[in-house]
Design a protein around this motif. Sequence first.
Motif, mmCIF file in Angstrom:
data_model
loop_
_atom_site.group_PDB
_atom_site.id
_atom_site.type_symbol
_atom_site.label_atom_id
_atom_site.label_comp_id
_atom_site.label_asym_id
_atom_site.label_seq_id
_atom_site.Cartn_x
_atom_site.Cartn_y
_atom_site.Cartn_z
ATOM 1 N N LEU A 192 -9.131 -6.021 -11.970
ATOM 2 C CA LEU A 192 -7.809 -5.554 -11.437
ATOM 3 C C LEU A 192 -7.480 -6.097 -10.071
ATOM 4 N N THR A 193 -6.182 -6.436 -9.736
ATOM 5 C CA THR A 193 -5.708 -7.209 -8.548
ATOM 6 C C THR A 193 -6.441 -6.079 -7.574
ATOM 7 N N ILE A 194 -6.497 -6.849 -6.295
ATOM 8 C CA ILE A 194 -6.986 -5.834 -5.062
ATOM 9 C C ILE A 194 -6.166 -4.799 -4.559
ATOM 10 N N LYS A 195 -4.897 -5.032 -4.845
ATOM 11 C CA LYS A 195 -3.885 -4.112 -4.656
ATOM 12 C C LYS A 195 -3.920 -2.926 -5.417
ATOM 13 N N ALA A 196 -4.215 -3.225 -6.752
ATOM 14 C CA ALA A 196 -4.565 -1.859 -7.754
ATOM 15 C C ALA A 196 -5.779 -1.239 -7.288
ATOM 16 N N GLN A 197 -6.927 -2.052 -7.220
ATOM 17 C CA GLN A 197 -7.947 -1.367 -6.712
ATOM 18 C C GLN A 197 -8.063 -0.364 -5.408
ATOM 19 N N ASN A 198 -7.188 -0.670 -4.428
ATOM 20 C CA ASN A 198 -6.986 -0.049 -3.344
ATOM 21 C C ASN A 198 -6.091 1.007 -3.708
ATOM 22 N N LEU A 199 -5.013 0.856 -4.319
ATOM 23 C CA LEU A 199 -4.252 2.201 -4.872
ATOM 24 C C LEU A 199 -5.219 3.112 -5.634
ATOM 25 N N TYR A 200 -5.936 2.870 -6.585
ATOM 26 C CA TYR A 200 -7.050 3.380 -7.132
ATOM 27 C C TYR A 200 -7.793 4.533 -6.196
ATOM 28 N N PHE A 201 -8.125 3.827 -5.021
ATOM 29 C CA PHE A 201 -9.084 4.439 -4.031
ATOM 30 C C PHE A 201 -8.127 5.576 -3.386
ATOM 31 N N HIS A 202 -6.809 5.142 -3.053
ATOM 32 C CA HIS A 202 -6.064 6.299 -2.229
ATOM 33 C C HIS A 202 -5.676 7.240 -2.963
ATOM 34 N N LEU A 203 -5.233 6.987 -4.520
ATOM 35 C CA LEU A 203 -4.762 7.893 -5.336
ATOM 36 C C LEU A 203 -6.064 9.020 -5.674
ATOM 37 N N LEU A 234 3.557 7.312 -7.360
ATOM 38 C CA LEU A 234 4.585 6.213 -6.919
ATOM 39 C C LEU A 234 4.897 6.269 -5.494
ATOM 40 N N THR A 235 4.947 7.427 -4.788
ATOM 41 C CA THR A 235 5.121 7.662 -3.174
ATOM 42 C C THR A 235 3.862 7.156 -2.491
ATOM 43 N N THR A 236 2.732 7.328 -2.918
ATOM 44 C CA THR A 236 1.553 6.659 -2.155
ATOM 45 C C THR A 236 1.527 5.000 -2.507
ATOM 46 N N CYS A 237 2.074 4.703 -3.712
ATOM 47 C CA CYS A 237 2.012 3.134 -3.946
ATOM 48 C C CYS A 237 2.840 2.498 -3.022
ATOM 49 N N LYS A 238 4.119 3.268 -2.770
ATOM 50 C CA LYS A 238 5.328 2.680 -1.703
ATOM 51 C C LYS A 238 4.731 2.795 -0.396
ATOM 52 N N SER A 239 3.992 3.774 0.090
ATOM 53 C CA SER A 239 3.636 3.839 1.423
ATOM 54 C C SER A 239 2.790 3.030 1.539
ATOM 55 N N LEU A 240 1.826 2.429 0.670
ATOM 56 C CA LEU A 240 0.948 1.170 1.031
ATOM 57 C C LEU A 240 1.568 -0.120 1.158
ATOM 58 N N GLY A 241 3.113 -0.070 0.739
ATOM 59 C CA GLY A 241 3.777 -1.255 0.805
ATOM 60 C C GLY A 241 3.604 -2.075 -0.710
#
Length: 130
Positions: free
Chosen positions: A20-31, A45-52
């Motif tokens: 996965l892209t680094i951004k997708a990996q990062n988002l997975y951990f945040h979610l 989606l809000t979590t995704c957007k809050s990460l930019g």
Amino acid sequence: MAEKRMFAKTIVESDMFCGLTIKAQNLYFHLGMVADDDGFMNNALTTCKSLGFPKSVLQELIDKRYLLDCGDGITCIKHWRVNNTIAKDRYKPTMYQEQLSKLSVKENKSYTDHEFSVYKNDTEEQQKNN
């Protein structure tokens, strides 16, 4: 909401996850940190957007089946039960019981959505025949 969450090495150190892209990996951990005790959330989606990150990062996790889109803005982490075990005295059932009832738990503890699986298999079969 819990303060601690777990992530299984069998999931997050797999070749597929690392692909996965680094951004997708990062988002997975945040979610994983914002999901309820059954792995559901209404703010992916809000979590995704809050990460930019653009929405395409969230879509990558859905397309690769790390997240299940349950409709109406509700998302579920497919491998939630692989990643997390929660003591019964601390467990708070999800408020998204209707969405949970549409999923089943496979032998490997991951959620599965039968409607998606049937649709996906039918689509793949049609593509092979064309």
